[in-house]
Motif scaffolding. Structure first.
Motif, PDB file in Angstrom:
ATOM      1  N   ARG A   1      19.981  39.984  48.754  1.00 36.32           N
ATOM      2  CA  ARG A   1      19.502  41.348  48.972  1.00 36.32           C
ATOM      3  C   ARG A   1      20.331  42.355  48.196  1.00 36.32           C
ATOM      4  O   ARG A   1      19.810  43.379  47.725  1.00 36.32           O
ATOM      5  N   ALA A   2      21.616  42.080  48.047  1.00 37.64           N
ATOM      6  CA  ALA A   2      22.482  43.001  47.302  1.00 37.64           C
ATOM      7  C   ALA A   2      22.084  43.083  45.835  1.00 37.64           C
ATOM      8  O   ALA A   2      22.263  44.116  45.193  1.00 37.64           O
ATOM      9  N   ALA A   3      21.552  41.992  45.294  1.00 40.50           N
ATOM     10  CA  ALA A   3      21.116  41.947  43.892  1.00 40.50           C
ATOM     11  C   ALA A   3      22.209  42.459  42.951  1.00 40.50           C
ATOM     12  O   ALA A   3      21.950  43.192  41.999  1.00 40.50           O
ATOM     13  N   ALA A   4      23.445  42.081  43.233  1.00 36.33           N
ATOM     14  CA  ALA A   4      24.584  42.531  42.439  1.00 36.33           C
ATOM     15  C   ALA A   4      25.055  41.413  41.510  1.00 36.33           C
ATOM     16  O   ALA A   4      24.958  40.225  41.836  1.00 36.33           O
ATOM     17  N   LYS A   5      25.586  41.811  40.373  1.00 41.43           N
ATOM     18  CA  LYS A   5      26.092  40.830  39.422  1.00 41.43           C
ATOM     19  C   LYS A   5      27.496  40.367  39.792  1.00 41.43           C
ATOM     20  O   LYS A   5      27.900  39.258  39.428  1.00 41.43           O
ATOM     21  N   ARG A   6      28.251  41.227  40.451  1.00 41.76           N
ATOM     22  CA  ARG A   6      29.625  40.890  40.818  1.00 41.76           C
ATOM     23  C   ARG A   6      29.727  40.952  42.337  1.00 41.76           C
ATOM     24  O   ARG A   6      29.677  42.032  42.936  1.00 41.76           O
ATOM     25  N   VAL A   7      29.863  39.801  42.961  1.00 42.36           N
ATOM     26  CA  VAL A   7      29.789  39.697  44.418  1.00 42.36           C
ATOM     27  C   VAL A   7      31.127  39.213  44.982  1.00 42.36           C
ATOM     28  O   VAL A   7      31.703  38.233  44.498  1.00 42.36           O
ATOM     29  N   VAL A   8      31.597  39.913  46.005  1.00 38.35           N
ATOM     30  CA  VAL A   8      32.747  39.497  46.802  1.00 38.35           C
ATOM     31  C   VAL A   8      32.245  39.316  48.220  1.00 38.35           C
ATOM     32  O   VAL A   8      31.611  40.223  48.775  1.00 38.35           O
TER      33      VAL A   8
ATOM     34  N   GLY B   1      34.939  37.118  43.956  1.00 36.58           N
ATOM     35  CA  GLY B   1      36.058  37.276  44.880  1.00 36.58           C
ATOM     36  C   GLY B   1      35.688  36.802  46.273  1.00 36.58           C
ATOM     37  O   GLY B   1      34.513  36.759  46.652  1.00 36.58           O
ATOM     38  N   LEU B   2      36.723  36.427  47.033  1.00 38.51           N
ATOM     39  CA  LEU B   2      36.562  35.900  48.386  1.00 38.51           C
ATOM     40  C   LEU B   2      37.683  36.453  49.255  1.00 38.51           C
ATOM     41  O   LEU B   2      38.850  36.429  48.847  1.00 38.51           O
ATOM     42  N   VAL B   3      37.335  36.962  50.434  1.00 35.72           N
ATOM     43  CA  VAL B   3      38.331  37.511  51.358  1.00 35.72           C
ATOM     44  C   VAL B   3      38.255  36.750  52.673  1.00 35.72           C
ATOM     45  O   VAL B   3      37.209  36.734  53.334  1.00 35.72           O
ATOM     46  N   LEU B   4      39.353  36.114  53.051  1.00 36.15           N
ATOM     47  CA  LEU B   4      39.424  35.320  54.280  1.00 36.15           C
ATOM     48  C   LEU B   4      40.533  35.890  55.159  1.00 36.15           C
ATOM     49  O   LEU B   4      41.720  35.719  54.864  1.00 36.15           O
TER      50      LEU B   4
ATOM     51  N   LEU C   1      43.245  44.923  50.893  1.00 35.55           N
ATOM     52  CA  LEU C   1      41.893  44.757  50.372  1.00 35.55           C
ATOM     53  C   LEU C   1      41.684  45.602  49.120  1.00 35.55           C
ATOM     54  O   LEU C   1      41.112  45.117  48.126  1.00 35.55           O
ATOM     55  N   ARG C   2      42.134  46.841  49.134  1.00 37.58           N
ATOM     56  CA  ARG C   2      41.983  47.705  47.959  1.00 37.58           C
ATOM     57  C   ARG C   2      42.707  47.126  46.750  1.00 37.58           C
ATOM     58  O   ARG C   2      42.170  47.118  45.630  1.00 37.58           O
ATOM     59  N   ASP C   3      43.929  46.649  46.956  1.00 33.29           N
ATOM     60  CA  ASP C   3      44.692  46.075  45.841  1.00 33.29           C
ATOM     61  C   ASP C   3      43.959  44.872  45.244  1.00 33.29           C
ATOM     62  O   ASP C   3      43.877  44.721  44.015  1.00 33.29           O
ATOM     63  N   PHE C   4      43.437  44.031  46.108  1.00 35.90           N
ATOM     64  CA  PHE C   4      42.723  42.835  45.652  1.00 35.90           C
ATOM     65  C   PHE C   4      41.467  43.215  44.876  1.00 35.90           C
ATOM     66  O   PHE C   4      41.220  42.703  43.775  1.00 35.90           O
ATOM     67  N   LEU C   5      40.674  44.122  45.413  1.00 35.33           N
ATOM     68  CA  LEU C   5      39.435  44.515  44.742  1.00 35.33           C
ATOM     69  C   LEU C   5      39.720  45.239  43.429  1.00 35.33           C
ATOM     70  O   LEU C   5      38.971  45.085  42.455  1.00 35.33           O
TER      71      LEU C   5
ATOM     72  N   ILE D   1      40.340  42.607  40.793  1.00 36.28           N
ATOM     73  CA  ILE D   1      39.092  42.006  40.357  1.00 36.28           C
ATOM     74  C   ILE D   1      38.350  42.938  39.407  1.00 36.28           C
ATOM     75  O   ILE D   1      37.816  42.514  38.377  1.00 36.28           O
ATOM     76  N   GLU D   2      38.336  44.228  39.732  1.00 37.11           N
ATOM     77  CA  GLU D   2      37.666  45.221  38.896  1.00 37.11           C
ATOM     78  C   GLU D   2      38.307  45.276  37.518  1.00 37.11           C
ATOM     79  O   GLU D   2      37.620  45.383  36.487  1.00 37.11           O
TER      80      GLU D   2
END
Length: 217
Positions: A36-43, A67-70, A206-210, A213-214
């Protein structure tokens, strides 16, 4: 960004059929949200059982993710025991008594966190929550049991655990040892619901990780 309640939780549908609550069903729900997100870059990510589902999704669809956040990833042994005991208590005593004994009571959390945890817990129908506990959380495999598959998972991964949540500290350490592109943050003073207990620290990690990735685009 898409935030969604898992099946059987809060405002999402709660099927009466216990067979509707399986790890595969939860993974496919997440897959539908990603589509549904239809995004090219998915976390994708989750907390506690949500983290377990996110990891299952990543193992099934690794090429769909950047990316993956656990967070507060459940330890197979302790989580399984707790899940089965809570499920039995729900069946015998109902949500309020079982939740007080196994979830928010006993001084586990500060008053504000306990209030929100209780509110969220009581949004579940007890028979549905019992099915989820028995058929999803209690069957989560140990990290060692799928270490070979995890070593092949090259997606950048953020692992977060609260310092006081010993099972998650141990499980994220085990994941760190096998995931080739993982980083781990242990939040001082936090327990299992690290995002509620220490939101500033959680959001900073979370911000640092994202951001990293960006920057890799």
């Amino acid at each position: 960004m898409i935030l969604f309640d898992a099946r059987g939780h809060a405002r999402s549908a709660s099927p009466n059929d216990a067979s509707e609550y399986t790890p595969d069903a939860f993974v496919m729900d997440m897959a539908r949200m990603v589509d549904r997100a239809a995004a090219k870059r998915v976390v994708v990510g989750g907390i506690s059982m949500g983290a377990a589902i996110a990891l299952r999704y990543a193992l099934r669809y690794p090429d769909s993710l950047v990316g993956l956040v656990l967070a507060s990833y459940p330890s197979a042994g302790s989580a399984s025991t707790w899940a089965l005991e809570l499920a039995d208590a729900l069946d015998r005593e109902g949500s309020e008594a079982a939740g007080e004994r196994y979830v928010w009571g006993g001084g586990r959390f500060d008053a504000e966190s306990a209030k929100w945890i209780r509110q969220g817990f009581l949004e579940h129908r007890p028979e549905v929550l019992s099915s989820v506990l028995r058929q999803v959380l209690a069957v989560e495999p140990a990290v060692a049991d799928r270490a070979e598959a995890l070593r092949k998972l090259t997606v950048p991964t953020l692992l977060v655990a609260g310092e006081r949540d010993t099972p998650s500290v141990e499980s994220t350490r085990a994941l760190l040892d096998v995931l080739p592109h993982a980083r781990r943050v242990v939040v001082p003073g936090a327990g299992h619901v690290v995002n509620l207990e220490k939101p500033e620290s959680f959001n900073e990690a979370l911000r640092d990780f994202l951001s990293e990735i960006e920057d890799e685009k």
